[in-house]
Design a protein around this motif. Structure first.
Motif, PDB file in Angstrom:
ATOM      1  N   LEU A 107       3.870  10.341  -5.563  1.00  0.00           N
ATOM      2  CA  LEU A 107       2.984   9.852  -6.623  1.00  0.00           C
ATOM      3  C   LEU A 107       1.640   9.357  -6.111  1.00  0.00           C
ATOM      4  CD1 LEU A 107       5.548   7.784  -8.755  1.00  0.00           C
ATOM      5  CD2 LEU A 107       4.805  10.149  -9.105  1.00  0.00           C
ATOM      6  N   GLN A 108       1.634   8.904  -4.853  1.00  0.00           N
ATOM      7  CA  GLN A 108       0.422   8.316  -4.277  1.00  0.00           C
ATOM      8  C   GLN A 108      -0.103   7.154  -5.147  1.00  0.00           C
ATOM      9  OE1 GLN A 108      -1.258   9.137  -1.196  1.00  0.00           O
ATOM     10  NE2 GLN A 108       0.772  10.046  -0.917  1.00  0.00           N
ATOM     11  N   ARG A 109       0.828   6.360  -5.631  1.00  0.00           N
ATOM     12  CA  ARG A 109       0.455   5.169  -6.397  1.00  0.00           C
ATOM     13  C   ARG A 109       0.921   3.939  -5.637  1.00  0.00           C
ATOM     14  NH1 ARG A 109       2.024   5.147 -12.592  1.00  0.00           N
ATOM     15  NH2 ARG A 109       0.417   3.518 -12.585  1.00  0.00           N
ATOM     16  N   SER A 110       0.036   2.974  -5.481  1.00  0.00           N
ATOM     17  CA  SER A 110       0.378   1.770  -4.723  1.00  0.00           C
ATOM     18  C   SER A 110      -0.594   0.666  -5.114  1.00  0.00           C
ATOM     19  CB  SER A 110       0.319   2.055  -3.219  1.00  0.00           C
ATOM     20  OG  SER A 110      -1.002   2.422  -2.845  1.00  0.00           O
ATOM     21  N   TRP A 111      -0.563  -0.431  -4.360  1.00  0.00           N
ATOM     22  CA  TRP A 111      -1.414  -1.585  -4.641  1.00  0.00           C
ATOM     23  C   TRP A 111      -2.229  -1.939  -3.409  1.00  0.00           C
ATOM     24  CZ3 TRP A 111      -1.367  -3.086  -9.642  1.00  0.00           C
ATOM     25  CH2 TRP A 111      -0.269  -2.710 -10.420  1.00  0.00           C
ATOM     26  N   THR A 112      -3.519  -2.043  -3.576  1.00  0.00           N
ATOM     27  CA  THR A 112      -4.401  -2.464  -2.486  1.00  0.00           C
ATOM     28  C   THR A 112      -4.657  -3.955  -2.653  1.00  0.00           C
ATOM     29  OG1 THR A 112      -5.450  -0.299  -2.421  1.00  0.00           O
ATOM     30  CG2 THR A 112      -6.617  -2.124  -1.363  1.00  0.00           C
TER      31      THR A 112
ATOM     32  N   GLY B  61       0.802  -1.215   0.000  1.00  0.00           N
ATOM     33  CA  GLY B  61       0.000   0.000   0.000  1.00  0.00           C
ATOM     34  C   GLY B  61       0.832   1.261   0.000  1.00  0.00           C
ATOM     35  N   THR B  62       2.168   1.103   0.076  1.00  0.00           N
ATOM     36  CA  THR B  62       3.051   2.277   0.078  1.00  0.00           C
ATOM     37  C   THR B  62       4.145   2.142  -0.981  1.00  0.00           C
ATOM     38  OG1 THR B  62       4.337   1.242   1.868  1.00  0.00           O
ATOM     39  CG2 THR B  62       2.670   2.853   2.509  1.00  0.00           C
ATOM     40  N   ALA B  63       3.880   1.348  -1.996  1.00  0.00           N
ATOM     41  CA  ALA B  63       4.869   1.174  -3.066  1.00  0.00           C
ATOM     42  C   ALA B  63       4.151   0.823  -4.365  1.00  0.00           C
ATOM     43  CB  ALA B  63       5.862   0.082  -2.699  1.00  0.00           C
ATOM     44  N   TRP B  64       4.742   1.240  -5.483  1.00  0.00           N
ATOM     45  CA  TRP B  64       4.161   0.943  -6.791  1.00  0.00           C
ATOM     46  C   TRP B  64       5.081   0.039  -7.610  1.00  0.00           C
ATOM     47  CZ3 TRP B  64      -0.020   0.969  -9.701  1.00  0.00           C
ATOM     48  CH2 TRP B  64       0.108   0.890 -11.099  1.00  0.00           C
ATOM     49  N   ARG B  65       6.382   0.320  -7.518  1.00  0.00           N
ATOM     50  CA  ARG B  65       7.336  -0.429  -8.338  1.00  0.00           C
ATOM     51  C   ARG B  65       8.434  -0.997  -7.446  1.00  0.00           C
ATOM     52  NH1 ARG B  65      12.072   2.475  -9.386  1.00  0.00           N
ATOM     53  NH2 ARG B  65      11.998   4.681  -8.803  1.00  0.00           N
ATOM     54  N   CYS B  66       9.337  -1.738  -8.092  1.00  0.00           N
ATOM     55  CA  CYS B  66      10.473  -2.351  -7.393  1.00  0.00           C
ATOM     56  C   CYS B  66      11.261  -1.292  -6.619  1.00  0.00           C
ATOM     57  CB  CYS B  66      11.389  -3.032  -8.419  1.00  0.00           C
ATOM     58  SG  CYS B  66      12.935  -3.700  -7.748  1.00  0.00           S
ATOM     59  N   GLY B  67      11.734  -1.701  -5.435  1.00  0.00           N
ATOM     60  CA  GLY B  67      12.461  -0.762  -4.585  1.00  0.00           C
ATOM     61  C   GLY B  67      13.854  -0.431  -5.063  1.00  0.00           C
ATOM     62  N   GLU B  68      14.391  -1.166  -6.050  1.00  0.00           N
ATOM     63  CA  GLU B  68      15.698  -0.805  -6.608  1.00  0.00           C
ATOM     64  C   GLU B  68      15.511   0.500  -7.395  1.00  0.00           C
ATOM     65  OE1 GLU B  68      17.279  -0.534  -9.691  1.00  0.00           O
ATOM     66  OE2 GLU B  68      19.270  -0.438  -8.782  1.00  0.00           O
ATOM     67  N   PRO B  69      16.234   1.585  -7.032  1.00  0.00           N
ATOM     68  CA  PRO B  69      15.935   2.928  -7.552  1.00  0.00           C
ATOM     69  C   PRO B  69      15.872   3.051  -9.067  1.00  0.00           C
ATOM     70  CG  PRO B  69      17.501   3.056  -5.736  1.00  0.00           C
ATOM     71  CD  PRO B  69      17.342   1.603  -6.038  1.00  0.00           C
ATOM     72  N   THR B  70      16.650   2.262  -9.809  1.00  0.00           N
ATOM     73  CA  THR B  70      16.652   2.409 -11.263  1.00  0.00           C
ATOM     74  C   THR B  70      15.714   1.429 -11.969  1.00  0.00           C
ATOM     75  OG1 THR B  70      18.501   0.852 -11.537  1.00  0.00           O
ATOM     76  CG2 THR B  70      19.053   3.173 -11.168  1.00  0.00           C
ATOM     77  N   CYS B  71      15.086   0.560 -11.202  1.00  0.00           N
ATOM     78  CA  CYS B  71      14.220  -0.455 -11.804  1.00  0.00           C
ATOM     79  C   CYS B  71      12.802   0.099 -11.980  1.00  0.00           C
ATOM     80  CB  CYS B  71      14.191  -1.722 -10.932  1.00  0.00           C
ATOM     81  SG  CYS B  71      13.203  -3.067 -11.619  1.00  0.00           S
ATOM     82  N   LYS B  72      12.259  -0.033 -13.146  1.00  0.00           N
ATOM     83  CA  LYS B  72      10.942   0.510 -13.442  1.00  0.00           C
ATOM     84  C   LYS B  72       9.839  -0.537 -13.401  1.00  0.00           C
ATOM     85  CE  LYS B  72      12.930   4.427 -14.198  1.00  0.00           C
ATOM     86  NZ  LYS B  72      12.813   5.520 -13.185  1.00  0.00           N
ATOM     87  N   LYS B  73      10.177  -1.771 -13.001  1.00  0.00           N
ATOM     88  CA  LYS B  73       9.172  -2.830 -13.018  1.00  0.00           C
ATOM     89  C   LYS B  73       8.132  -2.612 -11.919  1.00  0.00           C
ATOM     90  CE  LYS B  73      12.334  -6.382 -14.783  1.00  0.00           C
ATOM     91  NZ  LYS B  73      12.998  -7.679 -14.493  1.00  0.00           N
ATOM     92  N   PRO B  74       6.843  -2.627 -12.258  1.00  0.00           N
ATOM     93  CA  PRO B  74       5.801  -2.500 -11.225  1.00  0.00           C
ATOM     94  C   PRO B  74       5.707  -3.791 -10.421  1.00  0.00           C
ATOM     95  CG  PRO B  74       4.808  -2.930 -13.348  1.00  0.00           C
ATOM     96  CD  PRO B  74       6.273  -2.753 -13.612  1.00  0.00           C
ATOM     97  N   LEU B  75       5.153  -3.670  -9.219  1.00  0.00           N
ATOM     98  CA  LEU B  75       5.033  -4.844  -8.358  1.00  0.00           C
ATOM     99  C   LEU B  75       4.047  -5.857  -8.933  1.00  0.00           C
ATOM    100  CD1 LEU B  75       5.090  -3.137  -4.838  1.00  0.00           C
ATOM    101  CD2 LEU B  75       7.004  -3.979  -6.224  1.00  0.00           C
ATOM    102  N   TYR B  76       3.115  -5.384  -9.709  1.00  0.00           N
ATOM    103  CA  TYR B  76       2.218  -6.251 -10.492  1.00  0.00           C
ATOM    104  C   TYR B  76       2.357  -5.845 -11.949  1.00  0.00           C
ATOM    105  CZ  TYR B  76      -0.342  -8.413  -6.596  1.00  0.00           C
ATOM    106  OH  TYR B  76      -0.693  -9.162  -5.505  1.00  0.00           O
ATOM    107  N   ARG B  77       2.434  -6.824 -12.845  1.00  0.00           N
ATOM    108  CA  ARG B  77       2.510  -6.511 -14.279  1.00  0.00           C
ATOM    109  C   ARG B  77       1.181  -6.843 -14.947  1.00  0.00           C
ATOM    110  NH1 ARG B  77       3.138 -11.052 -17.413  1.00  0.00           N
ATOM    111  NH2 ARG B  77       3.783 -12.968 -16.333  1.00  0.00           N
ATOM    112  N   LEU B  78       0.896  -6.134 -15.990  1.00  0.00           N
ATOM    113  CA  LEU B  78      -0.354  -6.327 -16.719  1.00  0.00           C
ATOM    114  C   LEU B  78      -0.171  -7.381 -17.800  1.00  0.00           C
ATOM    115  CD1 LEU B  78      -3.283  -5.353 -17.221  1.00  0.00           C
ATOM    116  CD2 LEU B  78      -2.321  -3.728 -18.877  1.00  0.00           C
ATOM    117  N   ASN B  79      -1.038  -8.374 -17.787  1.00  0.00           N
ATOM    118  CA  ASN B  79      -1.049  -9.378 -18.843  1.00  0.00           C
ATOM    119  C   ASN B  79      -1.799  -8.800 -20.038  1.00  0.00           C
ATOM    120  OD1 ASN B  79      -1.779 -11.589 -20.549  1.00  0.00           O
ATOM    121  ND2 ASN B  79      -1.442 -13.011 -18.846  1.00  0.00           N
ATOM    122  N   GLY B  80      -1.093  -8.564 -21.127  1.00  0.00           N
ATOM    123  CA  GLY B  80      -1.705  -7.925 -22.283  1.00  0.00           C
ATOM    124  C   GLY B  80      -2.785  -8.750 -22.932  1.00  0.00           C
ATOM    125  N   ASP B  81      -2.749 -10.071 -22.754  1.00  0.00           N
ATOM    126  CA  ASP B  81      -3.737 -10.937 -23.384  1.00  0.00           C
ATOM    127  C   ASP B  81      -5.035 -11.003 -22.586  1.00  0.00           C
ATOM    128  OD1 ASP B  81      -1.994 -11.554 -25.460  1.00  0.00           O
ATOM    129  OD2 ASP B  81      -1.106 -13.223 -24.331  1.00  0.00           O
TER     130      ASP B  81
END
Length: 326
Positions: free
Chosen positions: A144-149, A49-69
């Motif tokens: 950013l106030q972006r996170s995962w519930t 609830g207090t994070a959106w992406r990986c905690g490694e500062p240069t990594c842009k991967k979100p904690l959940y990824r979207l399945n395009g299919d």
């Protein structure tokens, strides 16, 4: 049929339960746990609830990824410990309490790749570095106030991805250690029996040879008499006892590298194979008292060195002290 260690592994896994406090240690009450318990469900929800992406500062991967299919979000992360929750793990802090270890301040959501990397190469990822990552991750959320519930089901998924494998590895390593302890005890018991049989065989061999020395001298045995005696039950038993000594010595040498035990074994085998003991009896020269006294001294020496072998074996193969024993 499954082996005993792996049956124990299955039973141990059955004893693990996941509740509000996560999986708990399967150690007995009063014993120090092998590892701290996993974070609570509330802590896991707080982390996501207090994070959106990986905690490694240069990594842009979100904690959940979207399945395009399918359009579904798929878990793309794990919860990593800054200080390991298992003794001996990456950045383990022996002074950290369980409450502090499973608190959000000691945990950081990372993508699967970075969660794996920080634990596989901990020399490159210090606790101070990970604390800095943690602060930057929280600061980014404030901006950013972006996170995962997370739902309860998603929390269970996070627990499974983050901790189940570690629990299995810990349990399995404990079972392997127990199995190794059993094998060591079996080895010690086997060597104790080998030495005990050797000592008994040596004493019987000495007693039989002493009787021969007396009888052959008193009755003026010839070579034909000795050959006849060898084919009696007593003669065959004496030969069997010598074979036991040789065979058991080979087995012990194959199983142990203990210097003291091997040295005692060398002395015992040298003594029992001394030709000065048997040849005077065999060739009929043991008729005079002086020769017989030499033989008796040799025979007493054989008994003494095998007794020494037994005492050293008892010392070397003693059971290891139990935990807490002095």
């Amino acid at each position: 049929m499954r082996s005993a260690p792996f049956r124990l592994f299955e039973l141990a896994l059955d004893e693990l339960s996941v509740g509000d406090d996560g999986p708990v240690s399967n150690t007995s009450s009063g014993a120090r746990p092998i590892e701290h318990r996993t974070p609570t469900e509330g802590t896991i929800k707080q982390l996501y609830g207090t994070a959106w992406r990986c905690g490694e500062p240069t990594c842009k991967k979100p904690l959940y990824r979207l399945n395009g299919d399918t359009g579904e979000y798929i878990l793309n992360s794990r919860i990593a410990h800054i200080h390991a929750r298992s003794k001996g793990g990456p950045r383990w802090d022996p002074n950290m309490s369980e409450a502090a270890n499973r608190a959000a301040s000691n945990l950081i959501p990372l993508c699967d790749t970075h969660a794996w990397e920080i634990d596989q190469t901990p020399e490159h990822f210090t606790a101070d570095m990970l604390h800095t990552w943690k602060k930057e991750q929280l600061a980014e959320f404030q901006t950013l106030q972006r996170s995962w519930t997370l739902t309860d089901t998603e929390v269970a998924d996070v627990i499974g991805a983050s901790f189940t494998d570690q629990l299995k590895e810990t349990i399995l390593s404990g079972i392997y250690a127990a199995a190794e302890s059993i094998r060591n005890e079996e080895r010690r018991q086997r060597q104790r029996l080998l030495i005990a049989d050797m000592v008994y065989a040596a004493n019987s061999w000495v007693d039989a040879l002493q009787i021969i020395a007396i009888s052959s001298a008193g009755h003026r045995w010839k070579a034909s008499d000795m050959i006849e005696w060898v084919n009696t039950d007593s003669g065959r038993a004496m030969a069997q006892n010598m074979e036991i000594i040789k065979k058991n010595a080979r087995k012990i040498r194959f199983e142990t590298r203990d210097v003291d035990l091997l040295a005692a074994l060398d002395v015992a085998q040298t003594a029992v194979s001394n030709s000065a003991i048997f040849e005077p009896v065999w060739n009929g020269s043991a008729r005079d008292a002086e020769t017989r006294m030499v033989i008796y001294r040799h025979l007493n020496h054989v008994k003494r060195v095998f007794l020494d072998l037994e005492e050293i074996g008892i010392k070397v193969l003693a059971d290891p002290p139990t935990n807490g024993a002095p």
